[in-house]
Design a protein around this motif. Structure first.
Motif, PDB file in Angstrom:
ATOM      1  N   VAL A 161       0.915  -1.228  -0.056  1.00 29.57           N
ATOM      2  CA  VAL A 161      -0.022   0.017   0.033  1.00 29.57           C
ATOM      3  C   VAL A 161       1.085   1.151  -0.037  1.00 29.57           C
ATOM      4  CG1 VAL A 161      -1.752   1.222   1.289  1.00 29.57           C
ATOM      5  CG2 VAL A 161      -1.802  -1.338   0.939  1.00 29.57           C
ATOM      6  N   SER A 162       1.891   1.168   0.842  1.00 21.60           N
ATOM      7  CA  SER A 162       2.849   2.451   0.962  1.00 21.60           C
ATOM      8  C   SER A 162       3.329   2.679  -0.346  1.00 21.60           C
ATOM      9  CB  SER A 162       3.784   2.200   2.065  1.00 21.60           C
ATOM     10  OG  SER A 162       4.966   3.035   1.977  1.00 21.60           O
ATOM     11  N   ARG A 163       3.757   1.335  -0.992  1.00 25.17           N
ATOM     12  CA  ARG A 163       4.460   1.805  -2.262  1.00 25.17           C
ATOM     13  C   ARG A 163       3.580   2.303  -3.396  1.00 25.17           C
ATOM     14  NH1 ARG A 163       8.252  -3.033  -0.840  1.00 25.17           N
ATOM     15  NH2 ARG A 163       6.610  -4.591  -1.031  1.00 25.17           N
ATOM     16  N   VAL A 164       2.251   1.915  -3.460  1.00 23.33           N
ATOM     17  CA  VAL A 164       1.368   2.331  -4.312  1.00 23.33           C
ATOM     18  C   VAL A 164       1.196   3.750  -4.209  1.00 23.33           C
ATOM     19  CG1 VAL A 164      -1.030   2.367  -4.875  1.00 23.33           C
ATOM     20  CG2 VAL A 164       0.212   0.107  -4.686  1.00 23.33           C
ATOM     21  N   LEU A 165       0.890   4.326  -3.196  1.00 26.40           N
ATOM     22  CA  LEU A 165       0.687   5.702  -2.768  1.00 26.40           C
ATOM     23  C   LEU A 165       1.849   6.513  -2.823  1.00 26.40           C
ATOM     24  CD1 LEU A 165      -2.087   5.408  -1.858  1.00 26.40           C
ATOM     25  CD2 LEU A 165      -1.407   5.169   0.649  1.00 26.40           C
ATOM     26  N   SER A 166       3.085   6.111  -2.574  1.00 30.61           N
ATOM     27  CA  SER A 166       4.117   7.071  -2.683  1.00 30.61           C
ATOM     28  C   SER A 166       4.468   6.982  -4.161  1.00 30.61           C
ATOM     29  CB  SER A 166       5.367   6.754  -1.837  1.00 30.61           C
ATOM     30  OG  SER A 166       5.774   5.375  -1.986  1.00 30.61           O
ATOM     31  N   GLY A 167       4.082   5.835  -4.952  1.00 30.45           N
ATOM     32  CA  GLY A 167       4.338   5.688  -6.321  1.00 30.45           C
ATOM     33  C   GLY A 167       5.869   5.758  -6.877  1.00 30.45           C
ATOM     34  N   ASN A 168       6.735   5.485  -5.757  1.00 34.85           N
ATOM     35  CA  ASN A 168       8.196   5.360  -6.280  1.00 34.85           C
ATOM     36  C   ASN A 168       8.653   3.930  -6.397  1.00 34.85           C
ATOM     37  OD1 ASN A 168       8.031   4.847  -3.723  1.00 34.85           O
ATOM     38  ND2 ASN A 168       9.231   6.507  -2.950  1.00 34.85           N
ATOM     39  N   PRO A 180       8.033  -0.068  -8.349  1.00 35.47           N
ATOM     40  CA  PRO A 180       7.014  -0.679  -9.254  1.00 35.47           C
ATOM     41  C   PRO A 180       6.105  -1.665  -8.497  1.00 35.47           C
ATOM     42  CG  PRO A 180       9.253  -1.689  -9.426  1.00 35.47           C
ATOM     43  CD  PRO A 180       9.331  -0.413  -8.617  1.00 35.47           C
ATOM     44  N   VAL A 181       4.741  -1.468  -8.955  1.00 37.92           N
ATOM     45  CA  VAL A 181       3.628  -2.307  -8.317  1.00 37.92           C
ATOM     46  C   VAL A 181       2.752  -2.764  -9.530  1.00 37.92           C
ATOM     47  CG1 VAL A 181       1.445  -2.281  -7.072  1.00 37.92           C
ATOM     48  CG2 VAL A 181       3.683  -1.206  -6.320  1.00 37.92           C
ATOM     49  N   ALA A 182       2.088  -4.125  -9.614  1.00 30.26           N
ATOM     50  CA  ALA A 182       1.489  -4.733 -10.512  1.00 30.26           C
ATOM     51  C   ALA A 182       0.282  -3.753 -10.689  1.00 30.26           C
ATOM     52  CB  ALA A 182       1.134  -6.119 -10.238  1.00 30.26           C
TER      53      ALA A 182
END
Lengths: 350, 350
Positions: free
Chosen positions: A19-26, A28-30
């Motif tokens: 979730v954190s990665r999706v939100l910060s967008g920095n 790669p997330v599927a």
DNA sequence: CTGTTAGCGCGTTCAT
DNA sequence: ATGAACGCGCTAACAG
């Protein structure tokens, strides 16, 4: 009580890290999980906890902007321009680059300036922009310099806008001295010989620099004998301009021109002259400094020195965010442009 | 890298908890250890980590102030006043009550308003003060209302200053309608019958209320037949006032008075009238609204409605901090005072 | 690409 | 009056 990352993670059936990665967008997330996460965020109306985020990442999205008086358009224009640069950078889709500008009005008090600096240091501000004239008392100046160094040392970028350079800070200096000199030279060229000056508060860099420029122009024309007597200090506001003008008239009722340290003071100068029955510019020419929006509309329109406040604020904001390369030597000079308008004309004959 | 509580604790030979207690000052600590801790703080130049503190305590010392345009003195005055109330409360020795005001300039854009609100929610702001007119588009209004409720629900105090009441918020409403009515009545009493109106942007509460007050006064005098034709909308700035005046003159060159939705617009109105060869007030009377500092100094001095902006800001700040009891019903009305000055006079005869 | 683990620095119980 | 220990909510390694 409030919705947390973990709640979102649970609902989206992923880990909190994702979730954190999706939100910060920095990272790669599927695309599929990304969508699921965003939906969960939406459904739960999740809003990141800023303090927690700042603590973990050791960075804050706060940027401090210190001004002397936010009710004064001079600072309002600069502050507004700085803030307008705080949005997300052009190519960043995520909500990453959003900075929040904290505008702090110090009232010109060095103590409050230091207090705000400490408050911003406590918030671990990403950057601090100091605008306007600095106090020149040695102890205060030293205290501010120390605080600035400390902020810089702790990773806060410091930008000075309209004040003299300092170590550990990038500076956008206004050419107050040069502008003031050209302004008074303009009056001298028109033929004025007895020129009064309404200065700002003593012990402030801007006040001193503008006064120095004025004196330089007088000296260049051999008119500096009376300079001291024809200078009155006050605040950067209208009432001061009014009172100072009465005092100047008392000292020399034959003045043919009055230069004010800024446009707001000039407004008071004009009012006082009118109340004393002097026409502007037929009897007395008047000039200001800054070219605030109202100056072009004044009656008569005010001769002044235009400072590109908005542009300077924009640049200061970009420098604060590191979006613009630092000028060579860390110092850039912003020039003022003489705006010769209707409030100045040759002195009356005789 | 930075100095932390633990470092201070080590140097003072106490536990981190004790240091915390000394610093927040809300817990008994022996005077001797207290002194030791404070000395260590000083020697190490320790500054509390705001984010960490906010996270642990689940409270922030940020207060948001939303304004339409910080370069406009109308908002500058309010924002400055709000901020002036953010210091430590009178009887609090500790550094406890220091709040940091975050002034956000939305440019009148509802999107940016919502964005700032979210940003402040993310920071878990202690309070939010929304100033100035609100957008009236149903969707935007609903979105803001929802956001405000959400903020209130999460413990953020919301204060509205100069905008219509909302659920979950305390409101300081300006009596725009009443002020505008009294202003136009003043013109009618002077004998004016053909009165133009330069309104602000449509779809804003302040614009509508002031216009309604104006219309009510016209209707009271049986002059509302032409009202629609003699109204021009623009922005709350000088160029709009200028352009709108040219348009009004085109529609009815026999106007004897023009009312502007605020003082800044009035400035443009005056400039346009002069450029068209009309004297103020002999040929055309002009009136504004707000009574900004420059209005009393304009030539001729501007008839307008004085809004106690500074006082309202002070009150908004105190309400935001919970230092002042809420008004009954959560809504207080701030009245405007008619300032009849030199820019209005009876219409020319004939 | 995703989950697990380990803090970030401080406030706050609970003991002592 | 003081200390020990836990957790606030999140990000940043490190695995896998």
């Amino acid at each position: 009580m409030a919705v947390t990352l973990a709640d979102v993670a649970a609902r989206a059936r992923v880990s909190a890290a994702t979730v954190s990665r999706v939100l910060s967008g920095n990272y790669p997330v599927a695309e599929s999980t990304r969508a699921r996460v965003l939906r969960a965020v939406d459904e739960l109306e999740y809003v990141v906890n800023g303090p927690a985020s700042a603590l973990a990442a050791a960075t804050s999205d706060l940027v401090g902007v210190l001004v002397n008086d936010i009710a004064d358009p001079f600072f309002g224009i600069i502050a507004g321009a700085v803030q307008s640069e705080m949005g997300a950078p052009i190519g960043a889709p995520g909500r990453g680059g959003e900075k929040l500008a904290v505008i702090c009005s110090t009232g010109g008090s060095p103590e409050r300036e230091l207090r705000y600096l400490t408050l911003l240091q406590r918030q671990r501000a990403a950057a601090v922009v100091l605008t306007g004239s600095a106090a020149e008392q040695p102890d205060h100046a030293a205290a501010v310099a120390t605080k600035v160094s400390r902020l810089a040392a702790s990773g806060t970028r410091v930008v000075l806008c309209g004040r003299p350079p300092l170590e550990d800070a990038v500076t956008l200096a206004f050419d107050n001295r040069g502008g003031a000199r050209r302004l008074t030279e303009h009056l001298v060229t028109l033929g004025h010989r007895r020129i009064g000056y309404v200065a700002g508060p003593a012990e402030r860099t801007t006040t001193r620099h503008r006064l120095e420029g004025h004196r330089a122009a007088l000296a260049g024309a051999g008119l500096d004998g009376d300079a001291e007597r024809l200078t009155v200090h006050g605040l950067y506001d209208r009432p001061s301009g009014y009172d100072a003008t009465l005092e100047l008239l008392r000292r020399d009722s034959g003045l043919t021109a009055i230069v004010a340290a800024n446009d707001t003071i000039a407004l008071g100068v004009c009012a006082a002259l009118r109340d004393r029955g002097r026409r502007i510019p037929e009897d007395v020419s008047v000039a200001g400094f800054d070219d605030l929006p109202f100056s072009a509309d004044a009656v008569p329109s005010l001769t002044t020195v235009r400072l590109p406040l908005h542009e300077a604020g924009i640049r200061a904001g970009r420098l604060a965010l590191g979006r613009e390369p630092q000028p060579p030597g860390g110092v850039a000079m912003v020039r003022g442009e003489l705006m010769a308008r209707s409030s100045t004309t040759p002195p009356p004959r005789g």
